[in-house]
Write an enzyme that holds these catalytic residues in place. Structure first.
Site, PDB file in Angstrom:
ATOM      1  N   GLU A 235      -5.028  33.625  -1.668  1.00 36.72           N
ATOM      2  CA  GLU A 235      -4.872  34.943  -1.769  1.00 36.72           C
ATOM      3  C   GLU A 235      -6.158  35.638  -1.310  1.00 36.72           C
ATOM      4  O   GLU A 235      -7.078  35.318  -2.278  1.00 36.72           O
ATOM      5  CB  GLU A 235      -4.663  34.996  -3.628  1.00 36.72           C
ATOM      6  CG  GLU A 235      -3.306  34.407  -3.973  1.00 36.72           C
ATOM      7  CD  GLU A 235      -1.867  34.946  -3.628  1.00 36.72           C
ATOM      8  OE1 GLU A 235      -2.091  36.269  -3.194  1.00 36.72           O
ATOM      9  OE2 GLU A 235      -0.959  34.440  -3.782  1.00 36.72           O
ATOM     10  N   CYS A 269      -7.865  43.804  -5.072  1.00 37.25           N
ATOM     11  CA  CYS A 269      -7.525  43.255  -3.715  1.00 37.25           C
ATOM     12  C   CYS A 269      -6.395  44.046  -3.388  1.00 37.25           C
ATOM     13  O   CYS A 269      -6.243  44.248  -2.075  1.00 37.25           O
ATOM     14  CB  CYS A 269      -7.147  41.892  -3.880  1.00 37.25           C
ATOM     15  SG  CYS A 269      -5.945  41.420  -5.150  1.00 37.25           S
TER      16      CYS A 269
HETATM   17  P1  NDP Z   1     -15.452  35.116  -2.251  1.00 39.85           P
HETATM   18  O1  NDP Z   1     -14.813  34.604  -1.060  1.00 39.85           O
HETATM   19  O2  NDP Z   1     -16.982  35.595  -1.871  1.00 39.85           O
HETATM   20  O3  NDP Z   1     -15.652  33.950  -3.311  1.00 39.85           O
HETATM   21  C1  NDP Z   1     -14.169  33.453  -4.062  1.00 39.85           C
HETATM   22  C2  NDP Z   1     -14.384  32.013  -4.660  1.00 39.85           C
HETATM   23  O4  NDP Z   1     -14.762  31.106  -3.672  1.00 39.85           O
HETATM   24  C3  NDP Z   1     -15.589  32.032  -5.408  1.00 39.85           C
HETATM   25  O5  NDP Z   1     -15.509  31.263  -6.939  1.00 39.85           O
HETATM   26  C4  NDP Z   1     -16.816  31.494  -4.722  1.00 39.85           C
HETATM   27  O6  NDP Z   1     -17.774  30.963  -5.622  1.00 39.85           O
HETATM   28  C5  NDP Z   1     -16.126  30.528  -3.873  1.00 39.85           C
HETATM   29  N1  NDP Z   1     -16.740  29.862  -2.960  1.00 39.85           N
HETATM   30  C6  NDP Z   1     -17.698  30.630  -2.116  1.00 39.85           C
HETATM   31  N2  NDP Z   1     -17.730  29.604  -1.109  1.00 39.85           N
HETATM   32  C7  NDP Z   1     -17.076  28.510  -1.130  1.00 39.85           C
HETATM   33  C8  NDP Z   1     -16.633  27.484  -0.487  1.00 39.85           C
HETATM   34  N3  NDP Z   1     -17.474  27.096   0.723  1.00 39.85           N
HETATM   35  N4  NDP Z   1     -15.869  26.371  -0.815  1.00 39.85           N
HETATM   36  C9  NDP Z   1     -15.272  26.579  -1.897  1.00 39.85           C
HETATM   37  N5  NDP Z   1     -15.353  27.636  -2.713  1.00 39.85           N
HETATM   38  C10 NDP Z   1     -16.198  28.598  -2.271  1.00 39.85           C
HETATM   39  O7  NDP Z   1     -14.643  36.151  -3.040  1.00 39.85           O
HETATM   40  P2  NDP Z   1     -15.083  37.260  -3.983  1.00 39.85           P
HETATM   41  O8  NDP Z   1     -15.494  36.337  -5.266  1.00 39.85           O
HETATM   42  O9  NDP Z   1     -16.349  38.082  -3.503  1.00 39.85           O
HETATM   43  O10 NDP Z   1     -13.727  38.042  -4.221  1.00 39.85           O
HETATM   44  C11 NDP Z   1     -13.465  39.239  -3.562  1.00 39.85           C
HETATM   45  C12 NDP Z   1     -12.424  39.030  -2.769  1.00 39.85           C
HETATM   46  O11 NDP Z   1     -11.507  38.370  -3.342  1.00 39.85           O
HETATM   47  C13 NDP Z   1     -11.913  40.269  -1.968  1.00 39.85           C
HETATM   48  O12 NDP Z   1     -11.817  39.880  -0.742  1.00 39.85           O
HETATM   49  C14 NDP Z   1     -10.586  40.574  -2.659  1.00 39.85           C
HETATM   50  O13 NDP Z   1      -9.706  41.124  -1.882  1.00 39.85           O
HETATM   51  C15 NDP Z   1     -10.119  39.025  -2.755  1.00 39.85           C
HETATM   52  N6  NDP Z   1      -9.175  38.905  -4.189  1.00 39.85           N
HETATM   53  C16 NDP Z   1      -7.953  38.795  -3.798  1.00 39.85           C
HETATM   54  C17 NDP Z   1      -6.897  38.767  -4.718  1.00 39.85           C
HETATM   55  C18 NDP Z   1      -5.642  38.568  -4.225  1.00 39.85           C
HETATM   56  O14 NDP Z   1      -4.917  38.056  -5.268  1.00 39.85           O
HETATM   57  N7  NDP Z   1      -5.092  38.342  -3.123  1.00 39.85           N
HETATM   58  C19 NDP Z   1      -7.106  39.081  -5.996  1.00 39.85           C
HETATM   59  C20 NDP Z   1      -8.556  39.417  -6.170  1.00 39.85           C
HETATM   60  C21 NDP Z   1      -9.555  39.377  -5.220  1.00 39.85           C
HETATM   61  P3  NDP Z   1     -19.128  31.745  -5.567  1.00 39.85           P
HETATM   62  O15 NDP Z   1     -18.803  32.881  -6.225  1.00 39.85           O
HETATM   63  O16 NDP Z   1     -19.951  30.918  -6.751  1.00 39.85           O
HETATM   64  O17 NDP Z   1     -19.824  31.986  -4.353  1.00 39.85           O
END
Ligand code: NDP
Length: 490
Positions: A235, A269
């Protein structure tokens, strides 16, 4: 042994909200091991018992709504009302998932057709085992619960890695679950930075990863999943379009457009980022929009930008849009530290970064189009395809436009309303990801279809799956198939 920790901060004040362990790969593997055992226990419970436990968890969450909303507010900076609203929506989804799991996933007979006339066939959807949920920070309850509630209802155990910006909320969600299910760690939260999530996605005992976050991180998670052929729900982000047709209620459209774009500081999002308005109503709509936006303020109607690094992206997009387009409201000065006031820019070229890339801030670009068809073509010319909006009074035309929009969801005469309907699947296409949470599809996403065919009696002279089969049997089969399927319709 000392465990390293990290702090979660209040983005509005910079104050430390809490300190949490940076779970190492070893700690993550231990959690997955515990989850495997818990998954077997949870899957063995009668569906009615799982339903009772999940409905109890729903009640516990509801009873703690104000406390949880306070924590969401502290970790994200969003207003208390918005924090409460996302919990209400999450509770509603949990309720639906608990009540509908048995009906959607339970064993049922399916028709065998003429060729399988001697068979009985059943289909059911069985739990996968351990599901890893990796979540973002923008809706730290609603978004992960879209996976957690449905995966739990489908009989799986959860290891949840919340965003490093909202670990406290993630920890609390699992703690509260224990009140309803104290026997086994069916829902655990591990905290840490990206590496913790990476270790979780790479664990071969994880049967599915439900990832919500950016498209760039989804690609990294998918690469980790590829090692073990672990399936993934992704997502990801969006660049959602809002189309205003000639017959739209323009006051309602302007109101919805502003909220869809600016609420939660644009960190949604499926938030509105691009607006396309048909020529005949353009001026009136823009007048409505620019009047209303003067009453919307960062720090009052919505909070700060939660992730410090995102401010640079928002700034870059505002600079880009204001250089190439015409400013309606705001501009580079709208960025005041972590707070960003609304920015509206019109006539920004469609190939510029502020129109193509996800901004995730309280900004929109607006473009005049010849008609709704052109608006739709521009809306669809995006790498993303998450949600979208149509404002039009003609219901048939609006539905037609919605169906042609290349996204997973479209709201008509409202914004993001699909997210609050538990029976509707949520997810995108293209760079917005794949797979679905919510609804019956969301339950099936976390289950494996199990197909069983049982021979009830031998068909005399039709034993097709045997080396004793003779040419007469094949001949009989070909005659039957010709009778059933051999007539052309035109
Ligand atoms: P990120 O992609 O930065 O992070 C998402 C999650 O992945 C966090 O928990 C992060 O941990 C973790 N993560 C980071 N690197 C890795 C890795 N290499 N392997 C596994 N997990 C990892 O997104 P954001 O948190 O900044 O969220 C914003 C984004 O989410 C926007 O693009 C938004 O559009 C999208 N979004 C989509 C939704 C949907 O339903 N389609 C709903 C809500 C948001 P950590 O934070 O600790 O780095």
């Amino acid at each position: 042994m000392t465990t390293l920790t990290f702090d979660s901060l209040n983005p509005a004040t910079g104050a430390i909200v809490g300190s949490h362990p940076k779970h190492t790969a070893d700690a993550v593997h231990e959690a997955v091991g515990r989850a495997e055992q818990a998954a077997a226990w949870w899957a063995a419970l009668a569906p009615a018992e799982r339903r009772t436990r999940l409905l109890d968890y729903k009640a516990v969450l509801t009873q703690h709504l104000r406390e949880l909303a306070g924590l969401v507010q502290e970790e994200t900076g969003k207003p208390a009302g918005d924090a409460a609203l996302e919990i209400v929506l999450a509770v509603n989804h949990l309720d639906w998932a608990a009540r509908n799991a048995a009906k959607v996933l339970g064993r049922r007979r399916v028709s065998t057709g003429m060729i399988g006339v001697n068979l009985a066939a059943t289909l059911e959807y069985l739990p996968l085992g351990v599901v890893a949920v990796i979540g973002p920070w923008n809706y730290p309850v609603f978004t992960p619960m879209g996976s957690i509630a449905y995966a739990l209802a489908a009989g799986n155990a959860i290891v949840f890695k919340p965003s490093e910006l909202t670990p406290g909320v993630g920890v609390r969600l699992a703690e509260l679950f224990k009140e309803s299910v104290p026997e086994q760690p069916v829902f655990q939260t591990v905290t840490g930075l990206g590496e913790t999530g990476a270790a979780l996605a790479a664990d071969p005992r994880v049967r599915k990863v439900a990832f919500t976050g950016s498209t760039a991180t989804a690609k990294r998670v998918m690469a980790a999943c590829a090692e073990n052929l672990t399936p993934l729900v992704a997502e990801c982000g969006g660049k959602d379009a809002f189309i205003v047709d000639a017959d739209a209620d323009l006051q309602a459209a302007a109101d919805a457009c502003l909220w869809g774009a600016m609420s939660n500081a644009g960190q949604t999002c499926a938030g509105v980022e691009r607006v396309y308005v048909v020529d005949s109503v353009y001026e009136t709509f823009m007048r409505e929009l620019s009047e209303r936006v003067t009453k919307v303020k960062a720090g009052e109607d919505y909070g700060p930008i939660t992730m410090p690094g995102q401010v640079d992206i928002i700034k870059r997009h505002i600079d880009d849009a204001t250089k190439s387009g015409r400013v309606v409201t705001g501009g580079p000065d709208s960025v005041r530290g972590a707070y960003v006031d609304p920015v509206i820019v019109e006539d920004v070229p469609e190939d510029s970064p502020s129109v193509r890339e996800e901004t995730f801030g309280p900004t929109i670009t607006v473009r005049r189009t010849r008609d709704a068809q052109e608006a739709l073509e521009l809306a669809n010319a995006s790498a993303y395809g998450l949600g979208g909006t149509i404002f039009a009074r003609d219901r048939r035309r609006a539905t037609e436009l919605a169906r042609m929009m290349r996204t997973g969801m479209t709201a008509i005469n409202s914004v993001i309303s699909f997210a609050g309907v538990p029976a509707l699947p949520f997810g995108g296409v293209g760079d917005s990801g794949f797979g679905r949470i919510h609804g019956a599809d969301g339950l099936r996403e976390f289950a494996r279809p199990k197909a069983i065919s049982r021979q009830r009696f031998a068909l005399p002279g039709m034993n097709l799956t045997s080396f004793t089969r003779g040419p007469e049997e094949l001949e009989r089969l070909i005659r039957l198939v010709t009778f059933l399927h051999g007539r052309r319709k035109r």
